[in-house]
Design an enzyme around this catalytic site. Structure first.
Site, mmCIF file in Angstrom:
data_model
loop_
_atom_site.group_PDB
_atom_site.id
_atom_site.type_symbol
_atom_site.label_atom_id
_atom_site.label_comp_id
_atom_site.label_asym_id
_atom_site.label_seq_id
_atom_site.Cartn_x
_atom_site.Cartn_y
_atom_site.Cartn_z
ATOM 1 N N SER A 97 -2.451 -1.177 -10.443
ATOM 2 C CA SER A 97 -1.753 -0.843 -11.677
ATOM 3 C C SER A 97 -0.567 -1.778 -11.818
ATOM 4 O O SER A 97 -0.119 -2.377 -10.844
ATOM 5 C CB SER A 97 -1.258 0.605 -11.613
ATOM 6 O OG SER A 97 -0.313 0.820 -12.638
ATOM 7 N N TYR B 179 2.879 7.687 -7.662
ATOM 8 C CA TYR B 179 1.801 6.898 -8.251
ATOM 9 C C TYR B 179 1.986 5.416 -7.932
ATOM 10 O O TYR B 179 1.068 4.734 -7.488
ATOM 11 C CB TYR B 179 1.788 7.126 -9.769
ATOM 12 C CG TYR B 179 0.704 6.364 -10.495
ATOM 13 C CD1 TYR B 179 -0.614 6.811 -10.480
ATOM 14 C CD2 TYR B 179 1.000 5.198 -11.207
ATOM 15 C CE1 TYR B 179 -1.605 6.119 -11.136
ATOM 16 C CE2 TYR B 179 0.010 4.497 -11.868
ATOM 17 C CZ TYR B 179 -1.293 4.968 -11.836
ATOM 18 O OH TYR B 179 -2.271 4.274 -12.492
#
Lengths: 283, 589
Positions: free
Chosen positions: B459, B472
């Site tokens: 990401s 995350y």
């Protein structure tokens, strides 16, 4: 003549017979034109064929002029401005999907229909059409439950995502999945701007004005102005699925009344339409 | 895959033609369509020892030693004995001996392919060849025309192409010197060749080349001396193929540029292109893939479909028939990626914990071009389930060629609001899911030894810190580093590893994300709000899927996708302080 069509909207009323007649005529036109499509024909030619077919049978005014989309234009790929909806010189090739969309006015009654097909076999579009059945059922069920239109819109969206499709009716002006249609006064000549008949636009505008005062809108959109229960009247519903350059839709009229009986509170104007027959045959 | 037959089981015969005796080997049922494999330089028919048995259960496979190679005799004198005309005579003699009534399917590698181009483009073989699969060997006539067009109108690009191929052809010039090549091959070069192949060409060291190598190579230099100069100077103007051709191009070929085939459509009316991330000796290094492509092509030609491939996607030449496994394929980026591979003709395994969604992806994949697609319901964080999946996939579908570890979940909230359970959950899926995938499927790829590619979805949060996404971002940063380390480890085995860093992409990760430290109602609100924001950003997952396919084709290491992800990636390298400032901002939720 924006009628307050509530009490007289029973299934067998003359009013509805008129709408049913023109909707059938439009679908007949779509089937006739679709049967004549062949490789090399352009969208403009297909649109003209629809126009001429209907003119020969007495149509003089339009809610909007006929559209035709071929290939990835059925999924509105890279559509940025509304002018891109108009037919182009894109040529039809074997296996290509196409959509014919027309809204004739006949005897003052309006229809607005969409017909999806392909030249030869297109398994992807077949699948899309088969999956549209769930949307037709969902829309009717939730309208009968009197849910806000915006919520129904979101539920249709959710079903599309679950099916793995993109919502392509969002590309229509105001992102509408449906809009109201009504009777139109017959004039000696009928003007249209940007493909839309002025009489019908007038009707829509006056509906919009009324609706604005009363808290509803003749456009069924994902926006706040559609956050109201279904308004009685006739709605041309057009869920449009897209999947990687292939699109499919149907469009037909949903009758909404103020009846307390759920069965009569909303029903499809006509169940004898090509896509409905097709689903019945597949079962 | 067990290979029941080897070349030792082959039936051998000798075919006399034009003053030489050719050693011909046959495998498989002679009633099946005949596939003739022609080897290159410096090789003998044993170069096909991995491929021939793989084809033998479907076809009548025929291999022969080219004159002067292996156990075929050499012409006397050598000079003038290796012209393409004589090689064509040899081929026709073999074809008439093994398949007198039916046309044969040709497969050529290197000089075998150069010869076979001649066979496929001269008039006298018309009707004897049903199809031709070419690897790493252009037609000398096409090559001559290719050079001429570049000399006649030398644009900068064309000059570059010419110089590039000119440099790659150094060995051709060397082979034109008299005597020296023979001396080298019979002396030190012949002795060192097997090790050179292993080291620089990544050919597995499994008993190939054979002991005849020094003689093969010495005789074979006459292939060059007898043909190259004359053909390149005066290429035939009518070298049109009279059979469907499948062109398999290895992209890392040290001797041939893929640009050589740019204008091939002019010469071949029915051309199917395939590309492969491999070096020159693909019959040794990629036998599974080649056998699959040859089988598919020959079968389709026999079945009356000479165009072969039906997939329409942009990279159909690369992924056609490959096995691709995508986790998290039930929605978002995973689903779009599965579809993109399906459009390129890959066989797709769609893995998701939502059975219905995975089945849907598999079904639609089949509709848009995947020859086969399967759905598997597995939670990637479940180690045992993943092990079972890996076993099942290897047993039923084969070894995965491209693995996309994409499954992931979102978790937002301040560090102190994030409970140990939250941490465990997000690490289990986002990090352990990737670890299990790489461990199990990566091992299968490495053990097969025929290359492959692993894509891990990291990401932009892997390098963009944020006070709203501590858990995350940590999990994704780990995925990024894992990918980089694995890339280094697997580089020697031809397995690429890519980390994809998408950025804000319009998927349902926002509406399933967990927001730590808030009650259910507030969580719902934030999910809705963030979904709305991502919707406004409206970057489609299909574009990420395109980036993934492109990254696999190019073998890229880290791929930021959206403009903001690319911007943040640049900032992380050049202005990390500014990035840290951004990390302090409160997200507008």
């Amino acid at each position: 003549m924006t009628t307050a069509v509530t009490g007289e909207l029973r299934a067998e009323s003359a009013e509805l017979q008129g709408f049913r007649r023109v909707q059938r005529l439009a679908y007949e036109c779509a089937e006739a034109v679709a049967a004549q499509l062949e490789p090399g024909i352009t969208e403009r030619e297909a649109a003209r064929m629809q126009r001429e077919w209907l003119r020969e049978r007495g149509v003089r005014d339009w809610f909007h002029l006929p559209f035709a989309w071929f290939g990835d234009r059925t999924a509105f790929v890279k559509f940025r401005i509304p002018l891109q909806f108009f037919p182009t010189n894109r040529r039809l090739e074997p296996g290509m999907p196409f959509i014919l969309d027309m809204a004739p006015v006949f005897d003052g009654y309006t229809a607005d229909i969409g017909y999806s097909g392909s030249l030869g076999i297109n398994p992807v579009q077949d699948k899309l059409m088969a999956d549209l059945e769930a949307h037709r059922e969902l829309i009717l069920r939730e309208v009968r439950e009197r849910r806000p239109l915006r919520e129904i819109y979101e539920n249709v969206d959710r079903l599309m995502v679950r099916q793995g499709y993109a919502n392509r009716h969002r590309a229509y002006p105001f992102g509408v999945i449906a809009h109201k249609v009504d009777r139109v006064r017959q004039r000696r000549w009928s003007a249209h701007v940007f493909g839309f008949g002025t009489q019908s636009l007038k009707g829509l505008a006056s509906d919009a004005l009324h609706g604005h005062r009363e808290g509803w809108s003749p456009l069924w959109s994902p926006y706040r102005f559609s956050d109201h229960p279904p308004q009685p009247g006739l709605w041309a519903v057009e869920p449009h699925l897209g999947f990687r350059g292939t699109g499919a839709k149907f469009e037909e009229i949903l009758v909404v009344t103020d009846s307390a009986d759920p069965e009569e509170s909303a029903f499809w104007l006509d169940d004898d339409l090509p896509h409905v027959r097709r689903w019945a045959e597949e079962k | 895959m067990t290979v029941p037959v080897t070349l030792q089981d082959a039936r051998e015969r000798r075919v006399r033609t034009g003053g030489v005796e050719l050693c011909v080997a046959e495998l498989g049922d002679a009633g099946q369509p005949t596939v003739i494999l022609v080897h290159g330089y410096p090789d003998s028919k044993e170069v096909w020892s991995e491929i021939a048995p793989r084809l033998a259960d479907r076809f009548h496979v025929v291999l022969y030693d080219v004159r002067g190679h292996g156990r075929s005799t050499a012409p006397r004198p050598l000079r003038g004995g290796f012209t393409l005309e004589k090689l064509t005579d040899d081929f026709l003699a073999v074809a008439d001996a093994v398949s007198p009534d039916r046309p044969v399917h040709l497969v050529g590698h290197d000089w075998g392919s150069v010869q076979a181009w001649e066979f496929t483009t001269v008039e006298r073989t018309e009707g004897r060849i049903a199809s031709f699969t070419s690897m790493s060997g252009p037609s000398l006539d096409h090559f001559g025309h290719w050079i001429n067009t570049r000399l006649k109108r030398p644009t900068p690009r064309r000059v570059g192409e010419l110089l590039g191929q000119g440099a790659k052809s150094w060995y051709v010039y060397a082979l034109h010197t008299p005597v020296l090549p023979e001396l080298a091959w019979r002396g030190p070069l012949g002795k060192r060749w097997p090790r050179l192949l292993e080291r620089f060409e990544k050919v597995p060291g499994d008993g190939y080349p054979t002991s005849s190598l020094p003689t093969d190579a010495a005789h074979g230099s006459w292939l060059y001396r007898d043909n190259v100069r004359s053909r390149l100077r005066r290429p035939r103007p009518d070298a049109y193929a009279h059979a469907p051709v499948q062109l398999i191009t290895p992209l890392q070929d040290a001797f041939l540029s893929e640009k050589l085939y740019d204008e091939l459509e002019l010469w071949v009316p029915q051309l199917t292109r395939r590309t492969l991330a491999a070096k020159h000796w693909i019959p040794r290094s990629r036998p599974d893939q080649l056998a699959a492509w040859i089988t598919e092509f020959v079968t389709s030609v026999e079945g009356g479909r000479p165009d072969g491939v039906t997939a329409t996607g942009k990279y159909a030449d690369r992924f056609g028939g490959q096995l691709v496994l995508v986790t998290g394929a039930g929605s978002g980026i995973g689903r779009a990626t599965a579809y993109a591979f399906a459009e390129a003709g890959a066989r797709v395994v769609a893995v998701d914990r939502d059975a219905e969604a995975a089945a849907r992806t598999a079904e639609m994949s089949r509709l848009i071009g995947a020859p086969e697609a399967w759905a598997e319901t597995v939670d990637v964080s479940d180690e045992q389930a993943m092990e079972k999946l890996a076993e099942k996939v290897a047993r039923d579908y084969g070894v995965v060629d491209v693995l996309v570890n994409n499954a992931g979940i979102g978790l937002s909230g301040s560090f102190f609001d994030t409970t140990p359970e939250d941490w465990k959950k997000v690490l289990d899926v986002n990090l352990w899911g990737v670890i299990h995938g790489c461990r199990l499927f990566g091992r299968q790829m490495a053990e097969r030894g025929q290359g492959g590619h692993i894509v891990n979805t990291a990401s932009a949060a892997a390098y963009q810190p944020s006070k709203a996404l501590p858990a995350y971002s940590t999990s994704k940063a780990a995925v990024l580093m894992l990918s980089e380390c694995l890339r280094a480890e697997l580089a020697g085995q031809g397995i690429g590893v890519t980390a994809i860093c998408p950025g804000f992409v319009n998927t349902n990760i926002t509406s399933t994300a967990h927001f730590a430290g808030v009650d259910a109602e507030e969580e719902k609100r934030r999910q809705k709000k963030s979904a709305r924001l991502y919707g406004l950003r409206n970057y489609p997952p299909e574009k990420v899927a395109d980036a993934i396919l492109r990254a696999v084709v190019r073998g890229e290491a880290v791929v930021p996708v959206t403009p903001e992800a690319r911007g943040a990636y640049l900032m992380s390298r050049f202005t990390p302080k500014a990035l840290r400032r951004i990390a302090r901002l409160e997200p507008p939720l």
